[in-house]
Design a protein around this motif. Structure first.
Motif, PDB file in Angstrom:
ATOM      1  N   TRP A  49       0.828  -1.214   0.000  1.00 27.67           N
ATOM      2  CA  TRP A  49       0.000   0.000   0.000  1.00 27.67           C
ATOM      3  C   TRP A  49       0.858   1.258   0.000  1.00 27.67           C
ATOM      4  CZ3 TRP A  49      -0.371   3.209   4.532  1.00 27.67           C
ATOM      5  CH2 TRP A  49       0.164   2.660   5.717  1.00 27.67           C
ATOM      6  N   PHE A  50       0.222   2.354  -0.352  1.00 27.18           N
ATOM      7  CA  PHE A  50       0.896   3.652  -0.333  1.00 27.18           C
ATOM      8  C   PHE A  50       0.328   4.536   0.757  1.00 27.18           C
ATOM      9  CE2 PHE A  50       2.167   2.719  -4.736  1.00 27.18           C
ATOM     10  CZ  PHE A  50       3.496   3.134  -4.681  1.00 27.18           C
ATOM     11  N   LEU A  51       1.213   5.128   1.504  1.00 26.80           N
ATOM     12  CA  LEU A  51       0.827   6.156   2.450  1.00 26.80           C
ATOM     13  C   LEU A  51       1.037   7.498   1.746  1.00 26.80           C
ATOM     14  CD1 LEU A  51       2.042   6.326   6.142  1.00 26.80           C
ATOM     15  CD2 LEU A  51       1.912   8.348   4.703  1.00 26.80           C
ATOM     16  N   VAL A  52      -0.030   8.290   1.685  1.00 25.74           N
ATOM     17  CA  VAL A  52       0.071   9.573   0.995  1.00 25.74           C
ATOM     18  C   VAL A  52       0.040  10.699   2.024  1.00 25.74           C
ATOM     19  CG1 VAL A  52      -0.930  11.049  -0.776  1.00 25.74           C
ATOM     20  CG2 VAL A  52      -1.092   8.563  -1.000  1.00 25.74           C
ATOM     21  N   ASP A  53       1.118  11.434   2.050  1.00 19.90           N
ATOM     22  CA  ASP A  53       1.288  12.516   3.019  1.00 19.90           C
ATOM     23  C   ASP A  53       0.908  13.832   2.341  1.00 19.90           C
ATOM     24  OD1 ASP A  53       2.116  14.190   5.021  1.00 19.90           O
ATOM     25  OD2 ASP A  53       4.255  13.774   4.777  1.00 19.90           O
ATOM     26  N   LEU A  54      -0.263  14.358   2.728  1.00 22.53           N
ATOM     27  CA  LEU A  54      -0.757  15.594   2.104  1.00 22.53           C
ATOM     28  C   LEU A  54      -0.343  16.814   2.928  1.00 22.53           C
ATOM     29  CD1 LEU A  54      -4.307  14.301   1.150  1.00 22.53           C
ATOM     30  CD2 LEU A  54      -2.451  14.836  -0.423  1.00 22.53           C
ATOM     31  N   PRO A  55      -0.261  17.961   2.275  1.00 24.28           N
ATOM     32  CA  PRO A  55       0.162  19.157   3.006  1.00 24.28           C
ATOM     33  C   PRO A  55      -0.819  19.522   4.123  1.00 24.28           C
ATOM     34  CG  PRO A  55      -0.108  19.624   0.647  1.00 24.28           C
ATOM     35  CD  PRO A  55      -0.548  18.225   0.864  1.00 24.28           C
ATOM     36  N   GLY A  56      -0.301  20.072   5.197  1.00 27.39           N
ATOM     37  CA  GLY A  56      -1.152  20.541   6.293  1.00 27.39           C
ATOM     38  C   GLY A  56      -1.950  21.754   5.857  1.00 27.39           C
ATOM     39  N   TYR A  57      -3.181  21.830   6.317  1.00 29.58           N
ATOM     40  CA  TYR A  57      -3.979  23.003   5.950  1.00 29.58           C
ATOM     41  C   TYR A  57      -4.209  23.889   7.160  1.00 29.58           C
ATOM     42  CZ  TYR A  57      -7.838  19.903   7.484  1.00 29.58           C
ATOM     43  OH  TYR A  57      -8.639  19.041   8.177  1.00 29.58           O
ATOM     44  N   GLY A  58      -4.644  25.098   6.879  1.00 26.51           N
ATOM     45  CA  GLY A  58      -5.102  25.979   7.945  1.00 26.51           C
ATOM     46  C   GLY A  58      -4.016  26.603   8.786  1.00 26.51           C
ATOM     47  N   VAL A  62       0.626  31.513   6.791  1.00 23.18           N
ATOM     48  CA  VAL A  62       1.045  31.511   5.382  1.00 23.18           C
ATOM     49  C   VAL A  62       0.171  32.490   4.599  1.00 23.18           C
ATOM     50  CG1 VAL A  62       1.860  29.117   5.471  1.00 23.18           C
ATOM     51  CG2 VAL A  62      -0.420  29.585   4.619  1.00 23.18           C
ATOM     52  N   SER A  63       0.697  32.956   3.488  1.00 23.00           N
ATOM     53  CA  SER A  63      -0.020  33.955   2.697  1.00 23.00           C
ATOM     54  C   SER A  63      -1.269  33.350   2.065  1.00 23.00           C
ATOM     55  CB  SER A  63       0.888  34.480   1.594  1.00 23.00           C
ATOM     56  OG  SER A  63       1.100  33.462   0.644  1.00 23.00           O
ATOM     57  N   LYS A  64      -2.197  34.216   1.687  1.00 23.33           N
ATOM     58  CA  LYS A  64      -3.419  33.764   1.017  1.00 23.33           C
ATOM     59  C   LYS A  64      -3.086  32.976  -0.240  1.00 23.33           C
ATOM     60  CE  LYS A  64      -7.656  36.054   2.106  1.00 23.33           C
ATOM     61  NZ  LYS A  64      -8.002  37.455   2.321  1.00 23.33           N
ATOM     62  N   LYS A  65      -2.057  33.473  -0.949  1.00 20.81           N
ATOM     63  CA  LYS A  65      -1.693  32.853  -2.214  1.00 20.81           C
ATOM     64  C   LYS A  65      -1.202  31.420  -1.998  1.00 20.81           C
ATOM     65  CE  LYS A  65       0.982  33.634  -6.375  1.00 20.81           C
ATOM     66  NZ  LYS A  65       2.455  33.665  -6.444  1.00 20.81           N
ATOM     67  N   SER A  66      -0.366  31.212  -0.994  1.00 17.99           N
ATOM     68  CA  SER A  66       0.140  29.854  -0.818  1.00 17.99           C
ATOM     69  C   SER A  66      -0.950  28.961  -0.224  1.00 17.99           C
ATOM     70  CB  SER A  66       1.440  29.838  -0.022  1.00 17.99           C
ATOM     71  OG  SER A  66       1.191  30.036   1.324  1.00 17.99           O
ATOM     72  N   LYS A  67      -1.885  29.539   0.515  1.00 14.00           N
ATOM     73  CA  LYS A  67      -3.036  28.762   0.975  1.00 14.00           C
ATOM     74  C   LYS A  67      -3.817  28.215  -0.224  1.00 14.00           C
ATOM     75  CE  LYS A  67      -4.485  30.345   5.419  1.00 14.00           C
ATOM     76  NZ  LYS A  67      -5.150  31.442   6.099  1.00 14.00           N
ATOM     77  N   LYS A  68      -4.044  29.096  -1.196  1.00 14.60           N
ATOM     78  CA  LYS A  68      -4.757  28.700  -2.418  1.00 14.60           C
ATOM     79  C   LYS A  68      -4.015  27.586  -3.136  1.00 14.60           C
ATOM     80  CE  LYS A  68      -8.408  31.396  -3.935  1.00 14.60           C
ATOM     81  NZ  LYS A  68      -8.442  32.872  -3.877  1.00 14.60           N
ATOM     82  N   THR A  69      -2.689  27.718  -3.236  1.00 16.91           N
ATOM     83  CA  THR A  69      -1.876  26.709  -3.912  1.00 16.91           C
ATOM     84  C   THR A  69      -2.013  25.365  -3.202  1.00 16.91           C
ATOM     85  OG1 THR A  69      -0.349  28.501  -4.339  1.00 16.91           O
ATOM     86  CG2 THR A  69       0.429  26.284  -4.857  1.00 16.91           C
ATOM     87  N   PHE A  70      -1.966  25.398  -1.867  1.00 16.99           N
ATOM     88  CA  PHE A  70      -2.128  24.170  -1.074  1.00 16.99           C
ATOM     89  C   PHE A  70      -3.466  23.528  -1.366  1.00 16.99           C
ATOM     90  CE2 PHE A  70       0.740  24.204   2.883  1.00 16.99           C
ATOM     91  CZ  PHE A  70       1.813  24.599   2.127  1.00 16.99           C
ATOM     92  N   GLN A  71      -4.506  24.372  -1.336  1.00 17.35           N
ATOM     93  CA  GLN A  71      -5.854  23.859  -1.557  1.00 17.35           C
ATOM     94  C   GLN A  71      -5.962  23.184  -2.910  1.00 17.35           C
ATOM     95  OE1 GLN A  71      -8.773  26.932  -1.020  1.00 17.35           O
ATOM     96  NE2 GLN A  71      -8.666  26.688   1.201  1.00 17.35           N
ATOM     97  N   LYS A  72      -5.320  23.818  -3.894  1.00 22.93           N
ATOM     98  CA  LYS A  72      -5.346  23.290  -5.250  1.00 22.93           C
ATOM     99  C   LYS A  72      -4.674  21.908  -5.284  1.00 22.93           C
ATOM    100  CE  LYS A  72      -6.759  24.262  -9.278  1.00 22.93           C
ATOM    101  NZ  LYS A  72      -8.159  24.051  -9.056  1.00 22.93           N
TER     102      LYS A  72
END
Ligand code: GDP
Length: 183
Positions: A49-58, A62-72
């Protein structure tokens, strides 16, 4: 191979949990600095199996722009998630239900993505308080959005609590996954 995604607010203890589950200390780097895990990483575990490590949110700083990038990044991952069988949403056992987590889980539900909750940092509280917080959390979920509470795990990375439970859950879901694949 089946994939299991790990996600939560920055500093929730995701890297520590991943290290505990995999016992490969070099795998996911931990740090006292929030917002450090920034990319999506796949780790192959036991060749099945694969463990997928996703970026932390919230993370507030961090800037609004990088928040948007994370969300994307996050939404792109889930939209292309062909092998994803379950997502683990991490929440700090000490905290009340947070709107950002609730919104995220609602979004998962709306997109038909199965998830479980992993409560982290259980070593910081007494057992009675853990029970109270877990039940409060699940009750709030079922009051607000959900008909049924999700499966959940109580963990501590520093005390190695909950490791076997999470791994046996993954094993049993894997078994089902491979059985269905054969059928
Ligand atoms: P991430 O940002 O979600 O990857 O969080 P980290 O794994 O880097 O952990 C954030 C902080 O919480 C670090 O200072 C960790 O040492 C601490 N931490 C993580 N897990 C636990 C735990 O189970 N118990 C305790 N007491 N501290 C923890």
């Amino acid at each position: 191979l089946p994939e299991y995604a790990f996600i939560g607010r920055s500093n929730v203890g995701k890297s520590s949990l991943i290290n505990m589950l995999t016992e490969r200390k070099h795998l996911a780097k931990t740090s006292g600095r929030p917002g450090k895990t920034q990319l999506i990483n796949h780790f192959k575990i036991n060749d099945n199996w694969f463990l997928v490590d996703l970026p932390g949110y919230g993370y507030a700083r961090v800037s609004k722009k990088s928040k948007k990038t994370f969300q994307k990044y996050i939404t792109n991952y889930f939209e292309q998630r062909e092998q994803l069988v379950c997502s683990f949403v991490l929440v700090d056992i000490r905290h009340e239900p947070q709107p950002i987590d609730m919104e995220f889980m609602q979004w998962l539900g709306e997109n038909g993505i199965p998830f479980c909750i992993i409560f982290t940092k259980a070593d910081k509280l007494k057992p009675a308080v853990i029970m109270k917080n877990v039940h409060g959390y699940l009750q709030k979920m079922t009051e607000d959005i959900w008909e049924e509470a999700p499966d959940y795990f109580v963990t501590s990375s520093s005390k190695a609590i909950g490791r076997d439970e999470v791994l046996s859950f993954i094993d049993s879901v894997n078994e089902e996954f491979f059985a269905n694949k054969k059928a």
